[in-house]
Design a protein around this motif. Structure first.
Motif, PDB file in Angstrom:
ATOM      1  N   ASN A  49       0.663  -1.174  -0.001  1.00  6.30           N
ATOM      2  CA  ASN A  49       0.093   0.033  -0.067  1.00  6.30           C
ATOM      3  C   ASN A  49       0.889   1.292  -0.082  1.00  6.30           C
ATOM      4  N   GLY A  50       1.091   1.751  -1.198  1.00  4.82           N
ATOM      5  CA  GLY A  50       2.314   2.706  -1.328  1.00  4.82           C
ATOM      6  C   GLY A  50       1.686   3.999  -1.425  1.00  4.82           C
ATOM      7  N   TRP A  51       0.426   4.612  -1.192  1.00  8.60           N
ATOM      8  CA  TRP A  51      -0.050   5.727  -1.384  1.00  8.60           C
ATOM      9  C   TRP A  51       0.920   7.025  -0.742  1.00  8.60           C
ATOM     10  N   TRP A  52       1.577   6.504   0.836  1.00  5.47           N
ATOM     11  CA  TRP A  52       2.644   7.445   1.303  1.00  5.47           C
ATOM     12  C   TRP A  52       3.858   7.704   0.604  1.00  5.47           C
ATOM     13  N   THR A  53       4.196   6.901  -0.665  1.00  2.00           N
ATOM     14  CA  THR A  53       5.439   6.979  -1.212  1.00  2.00           C
ATOM     15  C   THR A  53       5.340   7.821  -2.374  1.00  2.00           C
ATOM     16  N   ASN A  81       6.251  10.857  -4.689  1.00  2.00           N
ATOM     17  CA  ASN A  81       7.317  11.583  -4.981  1.00  2.00           C
ATOM     18  C   ASN A  81       8.514  10.745  -4.387  1.00  2.00           C
ATOM     19  N   THR A  82       8.395   9.576  -4.250  1.00  5.25           N
ATOM     20  CA  THR A  82       9.450   8.776  -3.867  1.00  5.25           C
ATOM     21  C   THR A  82      10.071   7.627  -4.825  1.00  5.25           C
ATOM     22  N   SER A  83      10.793   6.873  -4.914  1.00  9.00           N
ATOM     23  CA  SER A  83      10.869   5.626  -5.533  1.00  9.00           C
ATOM     24  C   SER A  83      10.824   4.366  -4.856  1.00  9.00           C
ATOM     25  N   ILE A  84      10.079   4.543  -3.693  1.00 12.34           N
ATOM     26  CA  ILE A  84      10.041   3.267  -2.792  1.00 12.34           C
ATOM     27  C   ILE A  84       9.145   2.251  -3.410  1.00 12.34           C
ATOM     28  N   VAL A  85       8.116   2.494  -3.945  1.00 16.59           N
ATOM     29  CA  VAL A  85       7.379   1.423  -4.442  1.00 16.59           C
ATOM     30  C   VAL A  85       8.108   0.638  -5.933  1.00 16.59           C
ATOM     31  N   ALA A  86       8.684   1.553  -6.642  1.00 18.79           N
ATOM     32  CA  ALA A  86       9.624   0.989  -7.678  1.00 18.79           C
ATOM     33  C   ALA A  86      10.871   0.155  -7.050  1.00 18.79           C
ATOM     34  N   ILE A  87      11.444   0.626  -6.042  1.00 21.51           N
ATOM     35  CA  ILE A  87      12.289  -0.277  -5.392  1.00 21.51           C
ATOM     36  C   ILE A  87      12.005  -1.564  -4.790  1.00 21.51           C
TER      37      ILE A  87
END
Length: 399
Positions: free
Chosen positions: A365-369, A371-377
């Protein structure tokens, strides 16, 4: 070149390794394997700590913004958590660093052997709890790109190359890694798909799972059934973490009724709450049954897993099931579930692989990510593990 400039270049190079290697592109992961070389070239323990800090902070650079998004706060709490979360890996690298090799051959040989052994210990320590709880950006993750399909042998081969990077023969290791990287990049194929399985990604942002109404559940059931019909032969649909919100008997019965008349099984994220806290789970639902399938082994430390609450008798926070339910079974297929944070660290996936799963199911659940690359990582690391063990993978995320 003076020691000062050499040290500056080592720190800058380690930042680039962390920044590019962990950019969210799976084929860039092998750049992380150069980090042990930079660490071994440090001229002092302080420089070794700075090199490690540069690498791990760059790799987890999205954390401050993610924490700010999650708590709707400024960057300062996120910056503090960012530094604290990287501290364990930095400390391990600083403590186990050893001085550069000596002047004569016997001293160099002895120092190389000591450094190799120490780095092997580092690899193990930051892969397993307690240090492995925040042991993200582990260079071993690159094994899936360097040795796709090799399984445990690929993991061992990558570990050997990482250790060789710290010794006199590092040029050989660099040449081998470079060749493997080029070969893999030119022959790369994505992980296999499992016939009949499908992922249902959602774009509900921070509202996902927070609407407790049955109308929300009805809309979600309609979304799943329409996606399954479009997928024709789909018989298992995977939804993101937290998709169902709170898991209650009412929600279970409602979903069973909603799936009546279909052969579909739904795997979805939910939360099971009791007075002492909650479990972040995956549930399995069909027209005939509905039950909690998997309890997350390692929730996000700090924001979800807060063990100090239990230690002080307050209760609350997500429970960490650590080494339980590494593999679960559905429709006769053994799956390795990975929820969100578990995709970023080593021990959950390696524990699951010990039980010979047939499919990897990765949800988040990556809504909070934003403007970051966290989900892509997360997706890149999950993909790398799937390729290493030659397993199909199903990934479902909410953004």
């Amino acid at each position: 070149m003076t020691d000062r400039w050499k040290s500056i270049l080592l720190v800058v190079a380690s930042i680039l390794c962390g920044r590019i290697g962990w950019s969210g592109e799976v084929l860039f992961l092998p750049l992380a394997t150069f980090f042990p070389l930079l660490w071994s070239k440090a001229s002092s323990r302080t420089i070794a700590a700075l090199v490690a800090a540069g690498y791990f902070l760059a790799a987890s650079r999205g954390l401050p913004q993610g924490v700010a998004n999650f708590y709707a706060a400024d960057l300062w709490p996120g910056l503090l958590l960012w530094v604290m979360a990287s501290a364990s890996s930095v400390i391990v690298h600083a403590v186990l660093w050893t001085k550069p090799r000596g002047e004569n051959a016997s001293e160099r040989k002895g120092t190389d052997a000591a450094r190799a052994l120490r780095y092997l210990i580092v690899i193990v320590l930051i892969a397993l709890p307690p240090f492995g709880i925040t042991g993200w950006a582990h260079p071993l993750t690159a094994a899936g790109v360097l040795f796709p399909g090799w399984g445990w042998w690929g993991l061992v081969a990558t570990a050997i190359l990482l250790v060789l990077m710290t010794g006199r023969r590092w040029q050989i290791a660099v040449a081998v890694l470079g060749g493997l990287h080029v070969w893999s990049a030119t022959n790369w194929t994505p992980p296999k798909l499992t016939p009949g399985w499908m992922a249902v990604d959602l774009k509900q942002g921070g509202t996902l799972g927070r609407d407790s109404s049955l109308a929300y559940q009805r809309d979600l059931i309609d979304t799943v059934r329409k996606a399954a019909e479009a997928g024709k032969a789909a018989r298992v649909a995977v939804l993101p973490e937290s998709a169902l919100g709170f898991w209650t008997p009412t929600v279970a019965r409602f979903w069973q009724e909603g799936l009546r008349g279909s052969n579909l099984t739904v795997i979805a994220g939910a939360a099971v709450i009791d007075p002492r806290g909650y479990d972040n789970v995956l549930v399995a639902i069909s027209a005939d049954a509905a039950n909690a399938l998997y309890r997350e082994r390692m929730p996000v430390p700090g924001s979800m897993w807060q063990p100090w609450l239990r230690w002080t008798g307050q209760g609350g926070g997500a429970r960490a099931d650590f080494f339980s339910n590494a593999v679960v079974e559905i429709d006769g297929i053994r799956i390795a579930p990975l929820i969100c944070y578990e995709q970023l660290i080593l021990w959950p996936v390696l524990q699951s692989m010990l039980h010979a799963p047939e499919v990897i199911v990765a949800v988040g659940n990556g809504w909070w990510t934003e403007n970051t690359s966290i989900v892509a990582i997360q997706k890149a690391t999950a993909t790398a593990w799937a390729r290493l063990f030659d397993l199909p993978i199903v990934m479902a995320f909410n953004t």
